[in-house]
Scaffold this active site. Structure first.
Site, short mmCIF file in Angstrom:
data_model
loop_
_atom_site.label_atom_id
_atom_site.label_comp_id
_atom_site.label_asym_id
_atom_site.label_seq_id
_atom_site.Cartn_x
_atom_site.Cartn_y
_atom_site.Cartn_z
N GLU A 154 56.99 44.37 38.85
CA GLU A 154 56.80 43.20 40.12
C GLU A 154 56.50 43.72 41.34
O GLU A 154 57.03 44.49 41.99
CB GLU A 154 57.70 42.23 39.82
CG GLU A 154 57.57 40.85 40.44
CD GLU A 154 56.13 40.21 40.09
OE1 GLU A 154 55.26 40.58 40.76
OE2 GLU A 154 56.08 39.36 39.46
N ASP A 174 52.97 36.96 37.42
CA ASP A 174 52.67 35.46 37.83
C ASP A 174 51.49 34.83 37.29
O ASP A 174 50.87 34.22 37.84
CB ASP A 174 52.52 35.60 39.32
CG ASP A 174 51.52 36.57 39.90
OD1 ASP A 174 50.76 37.10 38.96
OD2 ASP A 174 51.25 36.67 41.11
O1 AHR Z 1 53.24 43.70 40.18
C1 AHR Z 1 52.00 43.47 40.22
C2 AHR Z 1 51.75 42.05 40.18
O2 AHR Z 1 52.09 41.30 41.33
C3 AHR Z 1 52.59 41.26 39.10
O3 AHR Z 1 52.17 41.37 37.80
C4 AHR Z 1 52.08 39.99 39.67
O4 AHR Z 1 53.27 39.17 39.24
C5 AHR Z 1 52.27 39.92 41.06
O5 AHR Z 1 51.01 39.54 41.70
#
Ligand code: AHR
Ligand code: AHR
Length: 504
Positions: free
Chosen positions: A225, A300
């Site tokens: 994340e 996300d």
């Molecule tokens: O960590 C990379 C990405 O960042 C994740 O998958 C996403 O939730 C956010 O946009």
């Protein structure tokens, strides 16, 4: 293993019976190692020796009905059952069942913080059931070909790691299908499809984005994340090697202030460890995993990445390297191999020759695929048409710019221009040499959905979509998708073309 007498005795029993170790499935091996699967997904094979239930569910375009695909007695998915269910229509993968018995099935990913297209109300697309054919020790099966805007998820998981709990994951991917967008992931993510902060997810990422390793990629990384980590604290990790073989094994595992990335060729050899060490900071120690499961998307719901998934699991507990090495041997023994993306008689698709493609819908049987400037359309063409129009309706066949199993179509009168899709519309554009252009311009012919010796032109990069004429304009249409040009009415006829020698 020896601290678990019942499993040890079981393994000994197998050995005495003379069974090869590889008769076990990957999840039997993880169980023996004391780190059982809590989620096990595959559309190509059973991941437990004894698993005989459904592997995945498909839905077909002709009537919207669904069916489950189960393994044959050799554990490989019954692709023949899929082929007969989907004959003369289109099929999508609707559910990838959890074989672990925990109910952690994967279904169409819902809207998240990074919204998907408004035309789908934020939901991701489902994958075509035929985009990723392979063979396992000679038996055909289909993987999950994830195009951009496609994804699966489970936001109500049972028993997956949360907080700083230890877990392991592996997946088998296509090492030649990737991009640098966020995020082709498989593993642990947020339960509300939103970016809730560092350390909220722990998933395998595969592609050439992120913090990178040595070479040009693609690399196995960890999506923790707000960061794709190739190892260490978010720097380039020169120990993380590009994995370019056709089938690759990818591993991420994590426990309290410690995590690792491993990978290798899924058809031979052993795993390498690309990173094993402490967590990045800040915000990743302790981890705050939420336990949802993603496939093909970021935490996300960022969904612009692409890749192909064949099998993968998540475990309870931090698997030992030895356990993973045994899983790798099992994957190698499964005998992954390629099979052609085009099946049937395609002798008329002869590289270098000029062809014309006639519409077969009743309205339009005097119309041919042509172009006016960059717009691909259908026009009425005959032997008495002007030379200009004849040229506009003639296309030179090339080996696929994005995949050599399939084909690309160069305009006869505009050298260097090829039919490609852009925002799901067909265009005749100059080849800019990019990966995206090559993939947008690659099409895999299949027997016409309306039969009759016709051909349907499936997009390599979006295999749920086909060339379609709709109000005399060319689109890349799915059967029953959200756009006007995806209408089910006369879909099979609109996507079926008669091939002939080029007018010019
Ligand atoms: O960590 C990379 C990405 O960042 C994740 O998958 C996403 O939730 C956010 O946009
Ligand atoms: O046609 C779908 C996509 O639209 C193409 O892959 C891309 O070139 C454009 O963004």
């Amino acid at each position: 293993m020896f601290s678990r007498p019942s499993l040890g005795a079981f393994a000994l029993g197998l050995a005495l019976a003379g069974s090869p170790v590889n008769a076990d499935g990957p999840c039997d091996i993880y169980s023996s190692g004391g780190t059982p699967c809590i989620a096990a997904h595959s559309t190509v094979r059973a991941l437990y020796d004894s698993y005989t239930d459904a592997l995945y569910q498909i839905s077909r375009g002709s009537d919207g009905s669904t069916t489950d695909i189960t393994p044959l007695s050799n554990g490989i998915a019954n692709a023949t059952a899929q082929d007969s269910f989907c004959a003369g229509t289109t099929c999508l993968i609707t559910i990838i069942y959890d074989q672990s018995g925990s109910g952690n099935h994967l279904t169409q990913a819902p809207p998240g913080g990074a919204a998907s297209g408004p035309e789908t109300n934020g939901y991701d697309y489902l994958a075509s059931a035929i985009g990723a054919p392979v063979t396992l020790n000679g038996t055909k099966a289909y993987g999950v070909f994830i195009s951009p805007n496609t994804g699966y998820r489970n936001n109500n998981p049972n028993g997956t790691a949360t907080g700083d709990d230890p877990e392991g994951m592996y997946a088998v991917f296509d090492g030649t299908h990737y991009n640098n967008k966020c995020c082709f992931d498989y593993g642990n993510a947020e339960t509300d499809s939103r970016d809730t902060g560092n350390g909220r997810m722990e998933a395998i990422y595969f592609g050439n984005g992120g913090n990178k390793g040595s070479g040009n990629g693609p690399w196995v990384q960890a999506d923790l994340e707000n960061g794709l980590f190739s190892g260490g604290n978010g720097d380039v990790n020169e120990n993380n090697l590009s994995l370019t073989s056709r089938f690759i094994t990818a591993i991420v595992k994590g426990q309290s202030n410690q995590w690792a990335i491993r990978g290798g060729d899924a058809t031979s050899g052993s795993l390498s460890t690309y990173y094993s060490g402490t967590r990045p900071s800040p915000g990743y120690n302790p981890m705050s995993k939420e336990g949802a499961i993603v496939l093909g998307i970021g935490g996300d719901n960022s969904d612009r990445a692409q890749g192909t998934f064949y099998e993968g699991v998540m475990t309870t507990g931090y698997p030992s390297d030895d356990t993973e090495n045994a899983v790798q041997s099992n994957i190698v023994a499964a005998g992954y191999d390629t099979t052609s993306l085009v099946t049937g008689n395609f002798s008329q698709f002869s590289v270098g020759s000029s062809i014309s493609l006639r519409a077969t819908t009743d309205c339009c049987t005097n119309r041919y695929i042509a172009h006016t400037g960059s717009t691909v359309n259908t026009q009425i063409v005959s032997s008495s048409s002007s030379d200009d129009l004849k040229q506009q309706a003639s296309w030179i066949i090339h080996t696929g710019l994005g995949n050599s199993d399939c084909f690309s179509f160069e305009s006869k009168d505009t050298p260097g221009s090829y039919i490609r899709h852009y925002n799901y519309q067909l265009q005749a554009d100059q080849n800019d040499g990019s990966q995206l252009f090559g993939e947008d311009a690659t099409f895999c012919p299949q027997s016409g959905l309306n039969g009759d010796g016709h051909f349907s032109m499936r997009s390599w990069s979006y295999p749920a979509r086909y060339w379609r004429h709709y109000n005399a304009v060319g689109y890349l249409a799915s059967n029953g998708g959200p756009h006007d040009f995806d209408a089910t009415y006369s879909f099979n006829d609109d996507v079926s073309f008669a091939i002939s020698d080029g007018f010019a």
